[in-house]
Design a protein around this motif. Structure first.
Motif, PDB file in Angstrom:
ATOM      1  N   VAL A   1       6.086   4.612   5.120  1.00 60.41           N
ATOM      2  CA  VAL A   1       6.303   3.452   6.345  1.00 60.41           C
ATOM      3  C   VAL A   1       6.624   2.216   5.897  1.00 60.41           C
ATOM      4  O   VAL A   1       5.923   1.763   4.836  1.00 60.41           O
ATOM      5  CB  VAL A   1       5.228   3.704   7.104  1.00 60.41           C
ATOM      6  CG1 VAL A   1       5.131   3.193   8.484  1.00 60.41           C
ATOM      7  CG2 VAL A   1       4.784   5.437   7.741  1.00 60.41           C
ATOM      8  N   ALA A   2       7.273   1.436   6.812  1.00 64.84           N
ATOM      9  CA  ALA A   2       7.498   0.027   6.713  1.00 64.84           C
ATOM     10  C   ALA A   2       6.300  -0.832   6.707  1.00 64.84           C
ATOM     11  O   ALA A   2       5.615  -0.555   8.001  1.00 64.84           O
ATOM     12  CB  ALA A   2       8.994  -0.242   6.480  1.00 64.84           C
ATOM     13  N   THR A   3       5.784  -2.115   6.291  1.00 66.93           N
ATOM     14  CA  THR A   3       5.108  -2.571   6.142  1.00 66.93           C
ATOM     15  C   THR A   3       5.719  -3.741   6.358  1.00 66.93           C
ATOM     16  O   THR A   3       6.334  -4.284   6.132  1.00 66.93           O
ATOM     17  CB  THR A   3       3.358  -2.756   5.111  1.00 66.93           C
ATOM     18  OG1 THR A   3       3.719  -3.449   4.601  1.00 66.93           O
ATOM     19  CG2 THR A   3       2.726  -1.429   5.244  1.00 66.93           C
ATOM     20  N   LYS A   4       4.807  -4.875   7.243  1.00 70.98           N
ATOM     21  CA  LYS A   4       4.647  -6.199   7.261  1.00 70.98           C
ATOM     22  C   LYS A   4       5.369  -7.341   5.999  1.00 70.98           C
ATOM     23  O   LYS A   4       5.831  -8.206   5.522  1.00 70.98           O
ATOM     24  CB  LYS A   4       4.247  -6.892   8.641  1.00 70.98           C
ATOM     25  CG  LYS A   4       4.837  -6.730   9.380  1.00 70.98           C
ATOM     26  CD  LYS A   4       3.684  -6.449  10.382  1.00 70.98           C
ATOM     27  CE  LYS A   4       3.950  -6.396  11.919  1.00 70.98           C
ATOM     28  NZ  LYS A   4       3.552  -7.423  13.410  1.00 70.98           N
ATOM     29  N   THR A   5       3.665  -6.802   4.818  1.00 68.71           N
ATOM     30  CA  THR A   5       3.735  -7.564   3.943  1.00 68.71           C
ATOM     31  C   THR A   5       3.932  -7.031   2.938  1.00 68.71           C
ATOM     32  O   THR A   5       3.938  -5.100   2.837  1.00 68.71           O
ATOM     33  CB  THR A   5       2.133  -8.102   3.849  1.00 68.71           C
ATOM     34  OG1 THR A   5       1.784  -7.048   3.986  1.00 68.71           O
ATOM     35  CG2 THR A   5       2.301  -8.742   4.983  1.00 68.71           C
ATOM     36  N   ARG A   6       4.203  -7.228   1.614  1.00 68.26           N
ATOM     37  CA  ARG A   6       4.448  -7.055   0.430  1.00 68.26           C
ATOM     38  C   ARG A   6       3.158  -6.730  -0.371  1.00 68.26           C
ATOM     39  O   ARG A   6       2.675  -7.069  -0.477  1.00 68.26           O
ATOM     40  CB  ARG A   6       5.587  -7.543  -0.044  1.00 68.26           C
ATOM     41  CG  ARG A   6       7.291  -7.375   0.267  1.00 68.26           C
ATOM     42  CD  ARG A   6       8.028  -8.961  -0.616  1.00 68.26           C
ATOM     43  NE  ARG A   6       8.152  -8.452  -1.926  1.00 68.26           N
ATOM     44  CZ  ARG A   6       9.048  -7.435  -2.485  1.00 68.26           C
ATOM     45  NH1 ARG A   6      10.104  -6.868  -1.449  1.00 68.26           N
ATOM     46  NH2 ARG A   6       9.505  -7.306  -4.228  1.00 68.26           N
ATOM     47  N   LEU A   7       2.970  -5.706  -1.276  1.00 61.17           N
ATOM     48  CA  LEU A   7       2.151  -5.592  -1.426  1.00 61.17           C
ATOM     49  C   LEU A   7       2.348  -4.445  -3.183  1.00 61.17           C
ATOM     50  O   LEU A   7       3.834  -3.987  -3.224  1.00 61.17           O
ATOM     51  CB  LEU A   7       1.096  -4.517  -0.881  1.00 61.17           C
ATOM     52  CG  LEU A   7       0.355  -5.191   0.001  1.00 61.17           C
ATOM     53  CD1 LEU A   7      -0.422  -3.404   1.162  1.00 61.17           C
ATOM     54  CD2 LEU A   7      -0.640  -5.596   0.292  1.00 61.17           C
ATOM     55  N   ARG A   8       1.136  -4.853  -4.033  1.00 61.33           N
ATOM     56  CA  ARG A   8       1.455  -4.291  -5.024  1.00 61.33           C
ATOM     57  C   ARG A   8       2.125  -2.663  -5.072  1.00 61.33           C
ATOM     58  O   ARG A   8       0.362  -1.734  -4.317  1.00 61.33           O
ATOM     59  CB  ARG A   8       0.274  -4.345  -6.112  1.00 61.33           C
ATOM     60  CG  ARG A   8       0.847  -5.982  -7.130  1.00 61.33           C
ATOM     61  CD  ARG A   8      -0.206  -5.987  -7.762  1.00 61.33           C
ATOM     62  NE  ARG A   8       0.035  -5.774  -8.939  1.00 61.33           N
ATOM     63  CZ  ARG A   8      -0.222  -6.466 -10.253  1.00 61.33           C
ATOM     64  NH1 ARG A   8      -1.366  -6.502 -10.301  1.00 61.33           N
ATOM     65  NH2 ARG A   8       0.271  -5.122 -11.736  1.00 61.33           N
ATOM     66  N   CYS A   9       2.509  -1.943  -5.956  1.00 65.49           N
ATOM     67  CA  CYS A   9       2.723  -0.739  -5.891  1.00 65.49           C
ATOM     68  C   CYS A   9       1.506  -0.011  -6.791  1.00 65.49           C
ATOM     69  O   CYS A   9       1.132  -0.147  -7.809  1.00 65.49           O
ATOM     70  CB  CYS A   9       3.840  -0.186  -6.952  1.00 65.49           C
ATOM     71  SG  CYS A   9       4.223   1.744  -6.788  1.00 65.49           S
TER      72      CYS A   9
END
Length: 101
Positions: A60-68
């Motif tokens: 699912v796509a989120t609004k913020t970018r997070l570290r994998c």
């Protein structure tokens, strides 16, 4: 037949007697010890929990970018907007399938 009782004229300190005796008992105990396997815990492991309901693990796509999650463990700088719906773990497209297999 005469029994001759011999007494020791010099006394041995207690510590000089006990230490070799204890070492001998420990050594014989190690040889005769039987190890029992511990049973696993009744709770599922993190890996087995991530594989439950395999069809429910969807990106699912989120609004913020997070570290994998996987890349972070491998000390790689990779940020993603993709998150697993079931595990709630951010994963890049390259790591999504290997994480769930």
């Amino acid at each position: 037949m005469d029994c001759v009782l011999r007494t020791q004229t010099s006394k041995t300190p207690l510590l000089d007697f006990v230490v070799p005796l204890a070492e001998a008992l420990i050594a014989s105990g190690k040889l005769n010890a039987q190890y029992q396997r511990r049973r696993g815990t009744i709770y599922p492991t993190k890996t087995s929990r991530s594989l439950l309901n395999v069809g429910d693990h969807l990106p699912v796509a989120t609004k913020t970018r997070l570290r994998c999650h996987i890349c972070a463990q491998q000390k790689k700088e990779s940020h993603t907007k993709i998150m697993c719906t079931m595990c709630n773990v951010p994963l890049c497209f390259d790591c999504f399938k290997p994480y769930h297999s």
